[in-house]
Design an enzyme around this catalytic site. Structure first.
Site, PDB file in Angstrom:
ATOM      1  CG  HIS A   1      88.066 -59.853 -55.078  1.00 29.05           C
ATOM      2  ND1 HIS A   1      88.530 -58.566 -54.978  1.00 29.05           N
ATOM      3  CD2 HIS A   1      89.120 -60.591 -55.480  1.00 29.05           C
ATOM      4  CE1 HIS A   1      89.804 -58.525 -55.322  1.00 29.05           C
ATOM      5  NE2 HIS A   1      90.203 -59.736 -55.624  1.00 29.05           N
TER       6      HIS A   1
ATOM      7  NE  ARG B   1      99.815 -56.927 -51.337  1.00 32.40           N
ATOM      8  CZ  ARG B   1      98.849 -57.024 -52.254  1.00 32.40           C
ATOM      9  NH1 ARG B   1      97.824 -57.819 -52.071  1.00 32.40           N
ATOM     10  NH2 ARG B   1      98.916 -56.302 -53.361  1.00 32.40           N
TER      11      ARG B   1
ATOM     12  CD  GLU C   1      96.708 -53.671 -53.213  1.00 32.40           C
ATOM     13  OE1 GLU C   1      97.123 -53.172 -54.263  1.00 32.40           O
ATOM     14  OE2 GLU C   1      95.519 -54.013 -53.055  1.00 32.40           O
TER      15      GLU C   1
ATOM     16  CG  ASP D   1      94.325 -57.865 -53.072  1.00 28.42           C
ATOM     17  OD1 ASP D   1      95.334 -57.328 -53.549  1.00 28.42           O
ATOM     18  OD2 ASP D   1      93.322 -58.176 -53.767  1.00 28.42           O
TER      19      ASP D   1
ATOM     20  CD  GLN E   1      90.000 -61.252 -59.432  1.00 25.94           C
ATOM     21  OE1 GLN E   1      89.886 -60.539 -60.441  1.00 25.94           O
ATOM     22  NE2 GLN E   1      91.112 -61.267 -58.710  1.00 25.94           N
TER      23      GLN E   1
HETATM   24  C1  OTU Z   1      95.436 -55.862 -56.073  1.00 27.30           C
HETATM   25  O1  OTU Z   1      95.702 -54.696 -56.789  1.00 27.30           O
HETATM   26  C2  OTU Z   1      96.511 -56.882 -56.409  1.00 27.30           C
HETATM   27  O2  OTU Z   1      97.776 -56.408 -56.048  1.00 27.30           O
HETATM   28  C3  OTU Z   1      96.414 -57.241 -57.863  1.00 27.30           C
HETATM   29  O3  OTU Z   1      97.453 -58.088 -58.270  1.00 27.30           O
HETATM   30  C4  OTU Z   1      95.060 -57.853 -58.105  1.00 27.30           C
HETATM   31  O4  OTU Z   1      94.876 -58.040 -59.475  1.00 27.30           O
HETATM   32  C5  OTU Z   1      93.914 -56.991 -57.576  1.00 27.30           C
HETATM   33  O5  OTU Z   1      94.169 -56.431 -56.287  1.00 27.30           O
HETATM   34  C6  OTU Z   1      92.656 -57.807 -57.437  1.00 27.30           C
HETATM   35  O6  OTU Z   1      92.798 -58.748 -56.410  1.00 27.30           O
HETATM   36  O7  OTU Z   1      93.838 -52.886 -59.075  1.00 27.30           O
HETATM   37  O8  OTU Z   1      95.991 -53.061 -60.575  1.00 27.30           O
HETATM   38  O9  OTU Z   1      94.226 -50.005 -54.752  1.00 27.30           O
HETATM   39  O10 OTU Z   1      95.529 -50.868 -57.269  1.00 27.30           O
HETATM   40  O11 OTU Z   1      93.859 -53.067 -55.102  1.00 27.30           O
HETATM   41  C7  OTU Z   1      96.044 -53.568 -59.282  1.00 27.30           C
HETATM   42  C8  OTU Z   1      93.602 -50.425 -55.897  1.00 27.30           C
HETATM   43  C9  OTU Z   1      94.767 -53.369 -58.526  1.00 27.30           C
HETATM   44  C10 OTU Z   1      94.335 -51.376 -56.780  1.00 27.30           C
HETATM   45  C11 OTU Z   1      94.672 -52.694 -56.133  1.00 27.30           C
HETATM   46  C12 OTU Z   1      94.676 -53.791 -57.090  1.00 27.30           C
END
Ligand code: OTU
Length: 645
Positions: A171, A269, A313, A271, A239
């Site tokens: 996003h 990484r 991630e 995300d 987002q």
């Molecule tokens: C990630 O985490 C990041 O590490 C977070 O800090 C962000 O808020 C989020 O993306 C949005 O950018 O939902 O509770 O695998 O665990 O992608 C953290 C699914 C999150 C999620 C992960 C996400």
């Protein structure tokens, strides 16, 4: 073809590029066809090759040399000397150049990989800790400039430290240029996002979509008044999820990746990679296409900037996790080179609470092996919450109920279970599903905070043993262990976020303290908590560097030790022999059969963490909350400690 893009390269370098293209095309074309078969594939392929060529052509001399070196030694990220450190740039060093002033500290710890968080330009105001990015190709102005980031990458490299940053690929911020142009009605950019004029489709999607932040940001769509449409927003309302069904989006993202690689980033990484593809009637996570997207992007990166790798991630269940390393049901592919081992993380916390080795051994044994050309990032804590991803089948094998065990863990780490030593807090509990996640610093979750608050020296001591135990497993696992900033000093929960209206509803800030450099000065004082922690960490890291069999290529096998509190695994490496890791989760000492290591092929077992005799009294003793890293001295080329007379 592509002569414009490649003109800065010498003929040899151009032919090196074409060799990579030749090597990667068979990996690129099948996922590309599967994703975008209904588009003009030839044109799309050429567009993507142009992006790769532009990346290669714009790479500086230093990085071109690095490309060569890493193509010759593709295991650079799998080696035993890889040790990661994770920190918010701002909280660790105030600015990017400020981070550069603390490199001695990282070197003192033995760090060779730095994941620097939230460096790219976020939106103003609330930005989800930097995960709402307004410009993928610029640095947060409050932290410095792109040139500062480049200079930091160079300074790190000079010390043998690789740099990882987040690529928030699922996003953009609502303020990103693509989003503002979409909002202004530009057709091209409208198609970069997933938007609807009314609630018909959003309601259909919502029927099967979970909520990631049910308390902070309920629902998955946000009404955008200027556009007069609903926008897909999985996370916060600001987002906007990108529409990867549109090939223009993958072209853009490939360009961004090449750009960041050329800034000198070693690891991207990815995300929230699990969320990149949507399919009606599903939870829109871990769709097959999400994997194909990574395969395409990774291939292009290998062509353009082969020194750079991708980290997934995907904080998902164990069955969904290993595919991000390319291990699919019937085939292995090249996907991300590294991924977070959130299953190990969850299992370690579970075992620490129950003191039981059963569930972790069942669950870890059932996981498909990671391909030999990949590595896990192992971790104890990170900037996010812990989701209790216990698979019901694993729970059943260990004869516990999945739902009740997940609830137990949430209660235990919230500190609301009799005998709990933890002082965590809940995060985003979902009243509908009963799911509750947990936040808290490692020190808070292992009992150090509790001991400190009650001024109970004994409890602090036991807490330190627990925290070091957790890290002794993640550091002793192989792959890239990640130290979360502050854990090496036992930093406590931080409640300051409650005073900031932009953060107060997000309890993840409790484990995002500012680095306390005054406290860090005590790191060499063995009478302080910080000193005991820091010395424990440096010992683990130094010992790990010297154990060849910690190389991630080795095959991993979890073993039953015969003791309910002691878990263990063996990593066997063709080149470097084997290492057996044993961990006693209990406060009581545990006794293991004296020839247990030999039974698993370690002919001359020696504990590299505690070089005293292993089984001098005819029994292998595991002290309270202890970990042993046992190697085969004959295979490792070291000598066993002489027997005590
Ligand atoms: C990630 O985490 C990041 O590490 C977070 O800090 C962000 O808020 C989020 O993306 C949005 O950018 O939902 O509770 O695998 O665990 O992608 C953290 C699914 C999150 C999620 C992960 C996400």
């Amino acid at each position: 073809m592509l002569s414009d893009e490649l003109k800065a390269l010498s003929p040899d370098e151009q032919s090196f590029f074409w060799t990579r293209v030749e090597d990667q095309l068979p990996l690129l074309l099948p996922p590309l066809r599967a994703l975008y078969g209904s588009f003009d594939l030839d044109a799309l392929t050429i567009e993507l090759l142009k992006v790769a060529a532009r990346t290669a052509g714009a790479r500086c001399e230093r990085l071109r040399v690095l490309d060569l070196r890493r193509c010759v030694s593709p295991d650079w990220f799998q080696r035993p000397d890889m040790v990661g450190y994770v920190a918010y740039a701002e909280l660790f060093g105030e600015t990017i150049s400020g981070v550069g002033k603390h490199l001695d500290y990282l070197s003192e710890l033995g760090v060779t990989y730095l994941h620097l968080m939230s460096v790219m330009k976020p939106r103003e105001g609330a930005n989800d800790g930097g995960f709402a990015v307004a410009d993928y190709c610029d640095v947060d102005p409050s932290l410095g400039t792109l040139a500062d980031l480049e200079a930091l990458a160079v300074a790190l490299k000079a010390r043998g430290i690789s740099l990882c940053i987040d690529l928030v690929m699922n996003h953009t911020a609502a303020e990103h240029d693509w989003a503002t142009r979409a909002a202004a009605g530009e057709e091209r950019y409208l198609d970069y996002f997933i938007t609807y004029p009314d609630r018909v489709m959003p309601d259909q999607w919502e029927a099967s979509l979970p909520e990631v932040f049910p308390e902070m940001a309920p629902g998955n769509f946000t009404w955008n008044a200027p556009m007069n449409r609903w926008v897909w927003t999985t996370f916060n309302s600001f987002q906007w999820d990108l529409n990867y069904a549109n090939p223009d989006v993958i072209i853009e993202m490939a360009g961004v990746m090449g750009f960041l690689a050329n800034v000198g980033i070693d690891v991207l990484r990815l995300d929230a990679v699990a969320f990149t593809w949507k399919r009606l009637g599903t939870d829109c996570q871990n769709q097959p296409e999400a994997h194909l997207i990574v395969q395409v992007l990774r291939s292009l990166l290998q062509m353009g900037a082969p020194a750079t790798i991708c980290k997934a991630e995907a904080i998902v269940g164990p069955d969904q996790l290993v595919p991000y390393l390319g291990a699919h049901d019937s085939v292995s592919r090249h996907e991300c080179e590294v991924a977070y081992h959130n299953q190990l993380m969850v299992m370690l916390w579970s075992s620490l609470a129950t003191r039981d080795a059963g569930l972790i051994t069942h669950a870890m044994s059932r996981m498909r092996a990671a391909p030999s050309y990949t590595a896990w990032c192992t971790y104890v804590r990170c900037h996010d919450d812990i989701g209790w991803a216990i698979d019901d089948r694993d729970a059943a094998l260990a004869m516990v109920g999945g739902t009740s065990h997940r609830q137990f863990l949430a209660d235990f780490y919230r500190g609301d279970f009799p005998t709990s030593f933890a002082r965590g807090v809940s995060f985003s509990s979902n009243t509908l599903t009963g799911d509750e996640r947990t936040c808290g610093s490692a020190a808070a979750l292992t009992g150090i905070d509790d001991g400190r608050l009650r001024a109970d020296e004994k409890a602090i001591e036991v807490g330190i043993r627990r925290l070091l135990l957790m890290y002794a497993v993640t550091i002793g696992f192989g792959g890239i262990p990640l130290l979360y900033m502050g854990d090496e000093l036992g930093l406590a929960n931080n409640l300051e976020y409650l005073n900031d209206p932009e953060k107060a509803d997000d309890s993840r800030w409790i484990q995002r303290p500012k680095m306390d450099w005054l406290v860090a000065e005590r790191r060499n004082d063995p009478s302080s908590i910080e000193g005991r922690m820091f010395v424990g960490f440096t010992h683990l890291i130094q010992v790990r560097r010297s154990i060849g069999s910690m190389h991630a290529t080795g095959a991993l096998e979890w073993v039953w030790t015969g003791h309910p509190n002691v878990a263990g695994f063996v990593r066997r490496n063709v080149r470097h022999g084997a290492v057996m890791v044993l961990v006693n989760f209990s406060e009581e000492q545990a006794l293991i059969a004296p020839d247990f290591p030999q039974r698993h092929g370690l002919v001359t077992p020696v504990d590299r963490l505690d070089p005293g005799p292993l089984a001098s009294t005819g029994i292998l003793t595991m002290p309270s909350l202890s970990v042993r890293w046992i190697v085969d001295a004959a295979a490792e080329g070291v000598h066993p400690a002489p027997p005590v007379s």
